[in-house]
Design a protein around this motif. Structure first.
Motif, short mmCIF file in Angstrom:
data_model
loop_
_atom_site.label_atom_id
_atom_site.label_comp_id
_atom_site.label_asym_id
_atom_site.label_seq_id
_atom_site.Cartn_x
_atom_site.Cartn_y
_atom_site.Cartn_z
N LEU A 104 38.05 26.76 37.75
CA LEU A 104 37.96 27.53 38.99
C LEU A 104 36.71 27.16 39.78
N VAL A 105 36.89 26.97 41.08
CA VAL A 105 35.76 26.82 42.00
C VAL A 105 35.67 28.14 42.76
N SER A 106 34.76 29.00 42.34
CA SER A 106 34.61 30.31 42.96
C SER A 106 33.71 30.20 44.18
N LEU A 107 34.13 30.83 45.28
CA LEU A 107 33.40 30.73 46.55
C LEU A 107 32.96 32.09 47.05
N ALA A 108 31.77 32.12 47.62
CA ALA A 108 31.23 33.35 48.21
C ALA A 108 30.66 33.02 49.58
N VAL A 109 30.65 34.01 50.46
CA VAL A 109 30.09 33.83 51.81
C VAL A 109 28.57 33.86 51.72
N PHE A 110 27.92 32.98 52.46
CA PHE A 110 26.46 32.92 52.52
C PHE A 110 25.91 34.20 53.14
N ASP A 111 24.94 34.84 52.42
CA ASP A 111 24.27 35.98 53.02
C ASP A 111 22.77 35.74 53.19
N GLY A 112 22.24 34.75 52.48
CA GLY A 112 20.85 34.36 52.66
C GLY A 112 19.83 35.24 51.98
N LEU A 113 20.25 36.38 51.44
CA LEU A 113 19.31 37.35 50.89
C LEU A 113 19.40 37.49 49.37
N THR A 114 20.41 36.90 48.78
CA THR A 114 20.59 37.00 47.32
C THR A 114 20.16 35.71 46.65
N PRO A 115 19.24 35.76 45.68
CA PRO A 115 18.88 34.54 44.93
C PRO A 115 20.11 33.97 44.24
N PRO A 116 20.27 32.65 44.23
CA PRO A 116 21.46 32.04 43.63
C PRO A 116 21.76 32.53 42.22
N ALA A 117 20.73 32.71 41.39
CA ALA A 117 20.94 33.12 40.00
C ALA A 117 21.53 34.52 39.89
N LYS A 118 21.42 35.33 40.96
CA LYS A 118 21.92 36.70 40.91
C LYS A 118 23.25 36.87 41.63
N MET A 119 23.81 35.79 42.13
CA MET A 119 25.10 35.88 42.82
C MET A 119 26.21 36.15 41.81
N ASN A 120 27.15 36.99 42.20
CA ASN A 120 28.23 37.41 41.31
C ASN A 120 29.49 36.58 41.56
N PHE A 121 29.92 35.87 40.52
CA PHE A 121 31.16 35.10 40.60
C PHE A 121 32.15 35.57 39.55
N ASP A 122 32.13 36.88 39.28
CA ASP A 122 32.97 37.46 38.23
C ASP A 122 34.34 37.89 38.74
N THR A 123 34.61 37.73 40.02
CA THR A 123 35.93 38.11 40.55
C THR A 123 36.53 36.96 41.35
N GLU A 124 37.84 36.92 41.40
CA GLU A 124 38.54 35.93 42.21
C GLU A 124 39.92 36.47 42.55
N ALA A 125 40.42 36.07 43.70
CA ALA A 125 41.75 36.51 44.14
C ALA A 125 42.81 35.51 43.71
N PHE A 126 43.89 36.03 43.11
CA PHE A 126 45.02 35.20 42.70
C PHE A 126 46.32 35.81 43.21
N TRP A 127 47.27 34.92 43.49
CA TRP A 127 48.62 35.39 43.79
C TRP A 127 49.30 35.70 42.46
N VAL A 128 49.78 36.94 42.33
CA VAL A 128 50.47 37.39 41.12
C VAL A 128 51.94 37.60 41.45
N CYS A 129 52.81 36.92 40.71
CA CYS A 129 54.25 37.07 40.90
C CYS A 129 54.77 38.12 39.91
N MET A 130 55.40 39.17 40.42
CA MET A 130 55.88 40.28 39.61
C MET A 130 57.39 40.18 39.44
#
Length: 208
Positions: A104-130
C-alpha cells in the motif's frame, strides 16, 4: 525509531535556554504552507526500505499527472510529492488506494504543521464489494448502514434513490489498518439472517 526517540525524550532534561525555546506564529510559516498546497505526503507500507527511484516511476505511470511531479524522501519509506496542479492532487486522492509491488502507498494531504514521524497512516479507503444481499437491500441506505459497521463510509456506488442491483453492492470505506480485516457481516432482515460476504478491491499485502 519513534519509540526509541520517545524513550530517550522521557529521560531528557532541558536547561533554561533550551526550555525557553523559539516561538513561531502562523504568519511566519504561511509562505511555506502555501508552497505545499498541492503536495501529498506518502508512505510505502512495506517491510523493507525501498529506494525512491524504485517506486517513483511506476507511481507516475499510474497517476499520469498533467503537470510536473517531484519526489523527495523525508524519512524511511516516507516521501513528499510536489505537484504542479491541484487537479492532479485531487485526482490522485480520488483514485486511492494505490499499490506498489502489492504494498500500500498511503497518501495524506500536506498540512505543514505535523512532523513526518507523527503522521498517521493507519487508515485507508477501500472499495468493499458486499455479496449475497437481498435485492431490496441493495440501496444507498443499506450500504451506508453495513459499511458503518466496518469503518467510515465515503461513498456507496449507486445513484440517489436508485437500486444498486447486480452481483454485489460496492461501498467505499475508510478502514482502520491496525484491526483485523472484516470478512463480512450477518444481516438480520424480515425474520431471516444472512451472511454478507466482503471482497476488497486492490487489497495490499499488509491486509492479509
Amino acid at each position: 525509531m519513534e519509540e526509541v526517540l520517545t524513550e530517550k525524550w522521557g529521560k531528557f532534561s532541558l536547561n533554561e535556554d533550551e526550555n525557553e525555546g523559539v516561538s513561531l506564529d502562523l504568519e511566519e510559516i504561511a509562505p511555506m504552507v502555501q508552497r505545499g498546497r498541492f503536495c501529498l505526503i506518502g508512505k510505502l507500507l512495506a517491510d523493507r526500505i525501498v529506494p525512491k527511484d524504485f517506486f517513483k516511476v511506476p507511481l507516475l505511470k499510474a497517476w499520469r499527472p498533467k503537470g510536473t511531479a517531484s519526489f523527495q524522501v523525508i524519512g524511511g519509506n516516507l516521501f513528499i510529492v510536489d505537484l504542479e496542479y491541484e487537479e492532479d492532487k485531487d485526482r490522485i486522492l480520488a483514485g486511492k488506494p494505490w499499490l506498489f509491488d502489492g504494498n500500500l502507498v498511503s497518501l495524506a494531504v500536506f498540512d505543514g504543521l505535523t512532523p513526518p514521524a507523527k503522521m498517521n497512516f493507519d487508515t485507508e479507503a477501500f472499495w468493499v464489494c458486499m455479496y449475497n444481499l437481498p435485492l431490496a437491500c441493495m440501496g444507498k441506505e443499506t450500504g451506508q448502514k453495513i459499511g458503518a459497521s466496518v469503518g467510515v463510509v465515503q461513498e456507496v456506488d449507486v445513484e440517489e434513490d436508485e437500486p444498486g442491483w447486480g452481483e454485489y453492492l460496492r461501498v467505499k470505506i475508510l478502514i482502520d489498518l491496525s484491526k483485523p480485516l472484516a470478512r463480512g457481516r450477518m444481516l438480520h432482515v424480515h425474520k431471516q439472517s444472512l451472511w454478507i460476504a466482503f471482497k476488497y478491491k486492490k487489497l495490499p499485502k499488509l491486509c492479509y
